[in-house]
Design a protein around this motif. Sequence first.
Motif, short mmCIF file in Angstrom:
data_model
loop_
_atom_site.label_atom_id
_atom_site.label_comp_id
_atom_site.label_asym_id
_atom_site.label_seq_id
_atom_site.Cartn_x
_atom_site.Cartn_y
_atom_site.Cartn_z
N ALA A 39 33.13 47.43 53.62
CA ALA A 39 33.20 47.86 52.23
C ALA A 39 34.49 48.60 51.91
O ALA A 39 35.03 48.47 50.81
N ASP A 40 35.01 49.37 52.87
CA ASP A 40 36.25 50.10 52.61
C ASP A 40 37.43 49.14 52.41
O ASP A 40 38.28 49.35 51.54
N GLU A 41 37.50 48.06 53.20
CA GLU A 41 38.55 47.07 53.02
C GLU A 41 38.37 46.32 51.70
O GLU A 41 39.36 45.99 51.03
N LEU A 42 37.12 46.06 51.34
CA LEU A 42 36.85 45.40 50.07
C LEU A 42 37.36 46.25 48.91
O LEU A 42 38.01 45.74 47.98
N TYR A 43 37.10 47.55 48.97
CA TYR A 43 37.54 48.45 47.90
C TYR A 43 39.06 48.50 47.82
O TYR A 43 39.63 48.46 46.72
N SER A 44 39.74 48.58 48.96
CA SER A 44 41.20 48.69 48.95
C SER A 44 41.89 47.42 48.48
O SER A 44 43.06 47.46 48.10
N SER A 45 41.16 46.31 48.46
CA SER A 45 41.76 45.04 48.03
C SER A 45 41.31 44.62 46.64
O SER A 45 41.47 43.46 46.26
N THR A 46 40.76 45.54 45.86
CA THR A 46 40.30 45.21 44.51
C THR A 46 40.92 46.14 43.48
O THR A 46 41.32 47.27 43.80
N ARG A 47 41.00 45.65 42.24
CA ARG A 47 41.44 46.45 41.10
C ARG A 47 40.44 46.25 39.98
O ARG A 47 39.94 45.14 39.76
N ALA A 48 40.15 47.31 39.26
CA ALA A 48 39.17 47.23 38.18
C ALA A 48 39.85 47.45 36.83
O ALA A 48 40.55 48.45 36.64
N THR A 49 39.67 46.53 35.90
CA THR A 49 40.20 46.66 34.54
C THR A 49 39.08 46.38 33.55
O THR A 49 38.04 45.82 33.90
N ILE A 50 39.31 46.75 32.30
CA ILE A 50 38.37 46.42 31.23
C ILE A 50 39.16 45.87 30.05
O ILE A 50 40.33 46.21 29.85
N ASP A 51 38.54 45.00 29.28
CA ASP A 51 39.14 44.53 28.05
C ASP A 51 38.05 44.23 27.03
O ASP A 51 36.86 44.23 27.35
N GLY A 52 38.48 44.01 25.81
CA GLY A 52 37.56 43.75 24.71
C GLY A 52 38.35 43.65 23.42
O GLY A 52 39.56 43.38 23.44
N PHE A 53 37.70 43.91 22.30
CA PHE A 53 38.36 43.82 21.00
C PHE A 53 39.44 44.89 20.89
O PHE A 53 39.18 46.08 20.89
N LEU A 54 40.70 44.45 20.84
CA LEU A 54 41.86 45.33 20.79
C LEU A 54 41.88 46.32 21.95
O LEU A 54 42.39 47.43 21.84
N VAL A 55 41.32 45.89 23.10
CA VAL A 55 41.26 46.76 24.27
C VAL A 55 41.75 45.97 25.48
O VAL A 55 41.28 44.87 25.74
N GLU A 56 42.71 46.52 26.18
CA GLU A 56 43.12 45.99 27.48
C GLU A 56 43.79 47.11 28.24
O GLU A 56 44.90 47.53 27.91
N THR A 57 43.12 47.64 29.22
CA THR A 57 43.63 48.81 29.92
C THR A 57 43.24 48.77 31.38
O THR A 57 42.25 48.16 31.75
N ARG A 58 44.05 49.44 32.20
CA ARG A 58 43.74 49.58 33.62
C ARG A 58 43.29 51.00 33.90
O ARG A 58 43.39 51.88 33.05
N GLU A 59 42.86 51.19 35.13
CA GLU A 59 42.34 52.49 35.50
C GLU A 59 43.45 53.54 35.48
O GLU A 59 44.61 53.24 35.71
N THR A 60 43.09 54.80 35.20
CA THR A 60 44.05 55.90 35.23
C THR A 60 43.84 56.79 36.45
O THR A 60 44.80 57.25 37.05
N SER A 61 42.61 57.04 36.81
CA SER A 61 42.32 57.86 37.99
C SER A 61 40.89 57.56 38.41
O SER A 61 40.12 56.97 37.65
#
Length: 425
Positions: free
Chosen positions: A133-155
């Motif tokens: 699971a730790d390797e899985l976490y280190s190899s992933t990125r989480a983003t969100i998007d939607g109506f007029l929304v596209e952003t990446r994680e900040t912290s």
Amino acid sequence: MKEIEKKLKEDGEEMRSLKAPDSFETRLRQKLNETPPKRNNQWKKGFLLAASFIFVFFFTYQFDTIAYYGKKILGYDEILTDSLSELNEQGKGQVIGKSAELLNGGKVTLDGLMLDDNQLILFYTLYDLNKNADELYSSTRATIDGFLVETRETSGTAMTSEDNTTVTITQSYKPPNPFAKELTFHLHMDNQPGTTVEIPFEIDRSKAMMTKYKQKINETIETDSADFVFKDLVATPTQTVLTGKIHVKDEEAWNSGMISDGFEVRLKADGNTIRKQGQGTSSGLLGYTFNVEFDPLSDVEELLIYLDGALTTYSSDTKIPVKPGSYQIGNQKVSVNQSKEVDGKTEITLTADESFSVLEAELVGDERSISLESVDAPSYQETEDGLLKVLKLRFDGVLQGDSSLHITEYEAIEPLEDSITVPLK
């Protein structure tokens, strides 16, 4: 229809012609005479009433428990800050509970979210039955998007289970615009380019938390290297964010790659220092902007912003021996760790305060001096008193005999105690 009516008439006449056997009345009367007298059933009524009360009480208690846990985002107590944990206990988050399968046979679950004017916090979990699971976490990125929304994680924060099958994660984003309701959570697999797992979800705006303070400041603190304009303060249930601009006077200091460490801001509420969560600086066409994040505020009567220090360039005539030891250069303590010759160059390793940087220097001998060729990217050492910066200076040549290190120009944090009172309305 006539055939049906004829059949019903015949069945009715047959039923009316039926008679009870002659002995039926005698047997019935005998059984009635044998029936024992009725008992008083009042105790049964009391028992049933008490049992009903216990059932209602038990069911009500269970219902309240189910309702409580239905509002709380479960499984995150160990990674939440005290303030976020308290909000979760109060049921201030929105439970989602949606999952998606991963290509490796694992699973990602979007458990819930918290939303206010400062941030959107997602709560999600990664499962890997292969115990990576730790390797899985280190190899992933989480983003969100939607109506007029596209952003990446900040912290964010994360914790891996002892058996390494689960990573529990909280990830913060800038809040989406007020019109955004339907969003999509994307988990990008960095080790599998183009592979993304998606979970669509809706924001329940009724669960969004109200802002406690939203205040314009527009006050300036001037220093030798820059003027700091404190623009706005927004205090929400999850954090307090202070934003502003920097008008740079000393470009050399502020272009040296230490912008984000170039000042220290402190926030005090009714005499108590509020814990800092983070600090960031960005640059653009309109100059430098900054934001400083603190823990959330309770009810406050007096709120003060302190600028404890600002990055400043200093000149020095001090020369120090090129041998292990601690020395004073201006208002900074500098330690020489080692000096060695590498491929016809002289390398000197120094340890100093984390804000200290060498801008210009020379190596001085009895007959000549050698100019500074480069300074490697610093590394850091953690001590009981804080972080120390390790610098490696490379000089263009080698000197025979004794030599001295002359740091002619350096930068460091200038101690300050200027403050601004934030008006609270």
